[in-house]
Design a protein around this motif. Structure first.
Motif, PDB file in Angstrom:
ATOM      1  N   TYR A  96       0.853  -1.185   0.000  1.00  0.00           N
ATOM      2  CA  TYR A  96       0.000   0.000   0.000  1.00  0.00           C
ATOM      3  C   TYR A  96       0.891   1.238   0.000  1.00  0.00           C
ATOM      4  O   TYR A  96       2.094   1.170   0.266  1.00  0.00           O
ATOM      5  CB  TYR A  96      -0.957   0.014   1.203  1.00  0.00           C
ATOM      6  CG  TYR A  96      -0.276  -0.012   2.551  1.00  0.00           C
ATOM      7  CD1 TYR A  96      -0.029   1.165   3.244  1.00  0.00           C
ATOM      8  CD2 TYR A  96       0.112  -1.215   3.138  1.00  0.00           C
ATOM      9  CE1 TYR A  96       0.587   1.147   4.480  1.00  0.00           C
ATOM     10  CE2 TYR A  96       0.735  -1.240   4.377  1.00  0.00           C
ATOM     11  CZ  TYR A  96       0.955  -0.051   5.043  1.00  0.00           C
ATOM     12  OH  TYR A  96       1.572  -0.074   6.264  1.00  0.00           O
ATOM     13  N   LEU A 148      -4.493  -6.762  12.995  1.00  0.00           N
ATOM     14  CA  LEU A 148      -3.803  -5.626  12.387  1.00  0.00           C
ATOM     15  C   LEU A 148      -2.760  -5.017  13.312  1.00  0.00           C
ATOM     16  O   LEU A 148      -1.966  -4.182  12.888  1.00  0.00           O
ATOM     17  CB  LEU A 148      -4.817  -4.534  11.996  1.00  0.00           C
ATOM     18  CG  LEU A 148      -5.766  -4.885  10.833  1.00  0.00           C
ATOM     19  CD1 LEU A 148      -6.797  -3.791  10.671  1.00  0.00           C
ATOM     20  CD2 LEU A 148      -4.974  -5.075   9.550  1.00  0.00           C
ATOM     21  N   GLU A 198       3.314  -5.081   3.990  1.00  0.00           N
ATOM     22  CA  GLU A 198       2.940  -5.597   5.308  1.00  0.00           C
ATOM     23  C   GLU A 198       2.016  -6.785   5.109  1.00  0.00           C
ATOM     24  O   GLU A 198       1.066  -6.711   4.338  1.00  0.00           O
ATOM     25  CB  GLU A 198       2.228  -4.503   6.107  1.00  0.00           C
ATOM     26  CG  GLU A 198       1.731  -4.982   7.471  1.00  0.00           C
ATOM     27  CD  GLU A 198       1.023  -3.851   8.194  1.00  0.00           C
ATOM     28  OE1 GLU A 198      -0.046  -4.121   8.787  1.00  0.00           O
ATOM     29  OE2 GLU A 198       1.515  -2.722   8.171  1.00  0.00           O
ATOM     30  N   THR A 239       1.991   5.153   1.175  1.00  0.00           N
ATOM     31  CA  THR A 239       1.929   6.173   2.212  1.00  0.00           C
ATOM     32  C   THR A 239       2.359   7.489   1.576  1.00  0.00           C
ATOM     33  O   THR A 239       3.484   7.600   1.085  1.00  0.00           O
ATOM     34  CB  THR A 239       2.860   5.830   3.380  1.00  0.00           C
ATOM     35  OG1 THR A 239       2.485   4.562   3.896  1.00  0.00           O
ATOM     36  CG2 THR A 239       2.752   6.881   4.473  1.00  0.00           C
ATOM     37  N   ARG A 244      -9.401  -1.426   8.933  1.00  0.00           N
ATOM     38  CA  ARG A 244      -9.571  -1.076  10.354  1.00  0.00           C
ATOM     39  C   ARG A 244     -10.795  -0.200  10.558  1.00  0.00           C
ATOM     40  O   ARG A 244     -11.589  -0.419  11.478  1.00  0.00           O
ATOM     41  CB  ARG A 244      -8.313  -0.383  10.866  1.00  0.00           C
ATOM     42  CG  ARG A 244      -8.323  -0.125  12.383  1.00  0.00           C
ATOM     43  CD  ARG A 244      -7.146   0.730  12.807  1.00  0.00           C
ATOM     44  NE  ARG A 244      -5.876   0.105  12.460  1.00  0.00           N
ATOM     45  CZ  ARG A 244      -5.287  -0.827  13.199  1.00  0.00           C
ATOM     46  NH1 ARG A 244      -5.861  -1.245  14.313  1.00  0.00           N
ATOM     47  NH2 ARG A 244      -4.125  -1.321  12.832  1.00  0.00           N
ATOM     48  N   ARG A 245     -10.947   0.835   9.713  1.00  0.00           N
ATOM     49  CA  ARG A 245     -12.073   1.764   9.877  1.00  0.00           C
ATOM     50  C   ARG A 245     -13.410   1.059   9.688  1.00  0.00           C
ATOM     51  O   ARG A 245     -14.350   1.250  10.475  1.00  0.00           O
ATOM     52  CB  ARG A 245     -11.932   2.927   8.887  1.00  0.00           C
ATOM     53  CG  ARG A 245     -10.803   3.890   9.191  1.00  0.00           C
ATOM     54  CD  ARG A 245     -10.897   5.148   8.348  1.00  0.00           C
ATOM     55  NE  ARG A 245     -10.765   4.866   6.926  1.00  0.00           N
ATOM     56  CZ  ARG A 245      -9.605   4.778   6.281  1.00  0.00           C
ATOM     57  NH1 ARG A 245      -8.471   4.927   6.937  1.00  0.00           N
ATOM     58  NH2 ARG A 245      -9.584   4.542   4.983  1.00  0.00           N
ATOM     59  N   ASP A 261      -6.357  -2.337   1.836  1.00  0.00           N
ATOM     60  CA  ASP A 261      -5.773  -1.227   2.591  1.00  0.00           C
ATOM     61  C   ASP A 261      -5.998  -1.476   4.086  1.00  0.00           C
ATOM     62  O   ASP A 261      -7.154  -1.479   4.540  1.00  0.00           O
ATOM     63  CB  ASP A 261      -6.454   0.078   2.156  1.00  0.00           C
ATOM     64  CG  ASP A 261      -5.877   1.295   2.875  1.00  0.00           C
ATOM     65  OD1 ASP A 261      -5.162   1.120   3.874  1.00  0.00           O
ATOM     66  OD2 ASP A 261      -6.162   2.429   2.442  1.00  0.00           O
ATOM     67  N   PRO A 262      -4.929  -1.691   4.880  1.00  0.00           N
ATOM     68  CA  PRO A 262      -5.106  -1.963   6.310  1.00  0.00           C
ATOM     69  C   PRO A 262      -5.885  -0.864   7.031  1.00  0.00           C
ATOM     70  O   PRO A 262      -6.687  -1.146   7.918  1.00  0.00           O
ATOM     71  CB  PRO A 262      -3.670  -2.060   6.829  1.00  0.00           C
ATOM     72  CG  PRO A 262      -2.856  -2.446   5.642  1.00  0.00           C
ATOM     73  CD  PRO A 262      -3.505  -1.757   4.482  1.00  0.00           C
ATOM     74  N   GLY A 263      -5.646   0.387   6.643  1.00  0.00           N
ATOM     75  CA  GLY A 263      -6.357   1.486   7.289  1.00  0.00           C
ATOM     76  C   GLY A 263      -7.855   1.421   7.046  1.00  0.00           C
ATOM     77  O   GLY A 263      -8.654   1.625   7.960  1.00  0.00           O
ATOM     78  N   ARG A 264      -8.240   1.129   5.815  1.00  0.00           N
ATOM     79  CA  ARG A 264      -9.673   1.041   5.498  1.00  0.00           C
ATOM     80  C   ARG A 264     -10.288  -0.195   6.149  1.00  0.00           C
ATOM     81  O   ARG A 264     -11.430  -0.154   6.628  1.00  0.00           O
ATOM     82  CB  ARG A 264      -9.889   1.009   3.990  1.00  0.00           C
ATOM     83  CG  ARG A 264     -11.352   1.166   3.593  1.00  0.00           C
ATOM     84  CD  ARG A 264     -11.508   1.690   2.182  1.00  0.00           C
ATOM     85  NE  ARG A 264     -12.891   2.048   1.922  1.00  0.00           N
ATOM     86  CZ  ARG A 264     -13.756   1.271   1.260  1.00  0.00           C
ATOM     87  NH1 ARG A 264     -13.353   0.108   0.775  1.00  0.00           N
ATOM     88  NH2 ARG A 264     -14.997   1.667   1.069  1.00  0.00           N
ATOM     89  N   GLU A 279     -13.310  -4.680   0.107  1.00  0.00           N
ATOM     90  CA  GLU A 279     -11.935  -4.310   0.446  1.00  0.00           C
ATOM     91  C   GLU A 279     -11.094  -5.549   0.737  1.00  0.00           C
ATOM     92  O   GLU A 279      -9.944  -5.653   0.299  1.00  0.00           O
ATOM     93  CB  GLU A 279     -11.916  -3.367   1.658  1.00  0.00           C
ATOM     94  CG  GLU A 279     -10.554  -2.788   1.980  1.00  0.00           C
ATOM     95  CD  GLU A 279     -10.029  -1.899   0.852  1.00  0.00           C
ATOM     96  OE1 GLU A 279      -8.807  -1.935   0.594  1.00  0.00           O
ATOM     97  OE2 GLU A 279     -10.841  -1.173   0.238  1.00  0.00           O
TER      98      GLU A 279
END
Length: 295
Positions: free
Chosen positions: A184, A294, A208, A186, A261-262, A256-259, A249
């Motif tokens: 991903y 995560l 990751e 950054t 998580r959200r 995407d780890p962030g998405r 996703e």
């Protein structure tokens, strides 16, 4: 003859041979352990493997004498009993294959039933509850099965666990296989010192390892039980939308780890609001497990 019966029979013959070096009747073993096995066939299999010899001069098909190879094999079994790591590997392999045989329709199952299944033993000894619980913890830690908070406690294979079983059920080999990481981006505006000099727009590519299995399972589960939850229609529709977004996703080429998580955190909040029903509680626990993966 299963490996468990063969190992137990070898040890039994070794013990009887030490008491009396003459021939031993395999029919006694079948009666002693109340097995639904043909003693003549058991004796024949040992004979063909070179572990025992049928005393055919007596006109018998079940009386055998242990060979030197049989005595060596019995000695190795006794040594193997002391190897705790080998015991865990054996139990985990047997358990994952057993779960696949019984879990084809994805229905949760009481894992203690494994202990009553014929043939499940290690080096001629019964699989204990301690062996079972250690194997369950090992498989759950590596996301090969889910432990569900039912009464009595039940488990079911994850898709990753099913793949392991289909590949032969060797858990350690499955875990040792290299897995591709998730890539991903950054974006770092006005970054200094990341690369020599000053960069006004810097994109860093990180890799990751993210296993999307837990998120896909959570999304699928919520999609199945949403109709049973005590939610207003608008909230239910919102929950199902989040589940679809999470499923998409998780199924993407580079989740995407962030998405993840959200979306999972949002889904957990909505499940908590749905009350304390069994379906909602299981969903919350699945979300917590996915989030913990995560880090």
């Amino acid at each position: 003859m299963t490996g468990g019966h063969r190992d137990r029979l070898l040890l039994w013959l070794d013990d009887r041979t030490r008491r009396s070096p003459a021939y031993v009747d395999v029919a006694r073993f079948v009666r002693e352990f109340r097995l639904d096995e043909d003693p003549a066939l058991l004796a024949l299999e040992l004979d063909q493997e070179g572990l025992a010899r049928i005393v055919r001069s007596l006109g018998s098909t079940t009386e055998v004498r242990l060979t030197d190879s049989g005595r060596v094999a019995a000695r190795r079994l006794k040594d193997l009993r002391k190897d705790r790591a080998a015991r865990l590997r054996h139990t985990a392999d047997a358990l994952i294959r057993w779960l696949y045989d019984f879990d084809g329709d994805r229905t949760p199952i009481d894992p203690t039933r494994f202990l009553t299944t014929a043939g499940h033993s290690f080096a001629g000894t019964d699989t204990t509850r301690a062996d079972l619980h250690e194997a369950l913890a090992h498989l759950a830690e590596h996301r090969l099965l889910d432990r569900l908070p039912t009464e009595p406690p039940t488990v079911r294979l994850t898709p990753q666990g099913a793949r392991c079983a289909l590949a032969g059920g060797n858990v350690q080999e499955h875990l040792d296989r290299p897995r591709p990481g998730t890539t991903y981006n950054t974006f770092m505006p006005n970054a200094k010192g990341v690369v020599i000099g000053e960069q006004h727009h810097f994109t860093q590519h990180n890799t990751e390892g993210v296993d999307p299995t837990l998120f896909a399972r959570l999304a699928g589960y919520v999609g199945q039980v949403s109709g049973t939850l005590d939610l207003p229609d608008t909230d239910r529709a919102d929950l199902e939308r989040v589940a679809r977004d999470l499923q998409e996703e998780a199924a993407s080429e580079t989740p995407d780890p962030g998405r993840l998580r959200r979306l999972t955190a949002r889904m957990k909040e909505m499940l908590v609001q749905a009350g304390t029903t069994a379906a909602a509680t299981v969903g919350v626990q699945m979300a917590e497990q996915a989030l913990s993966a995560l880090g």
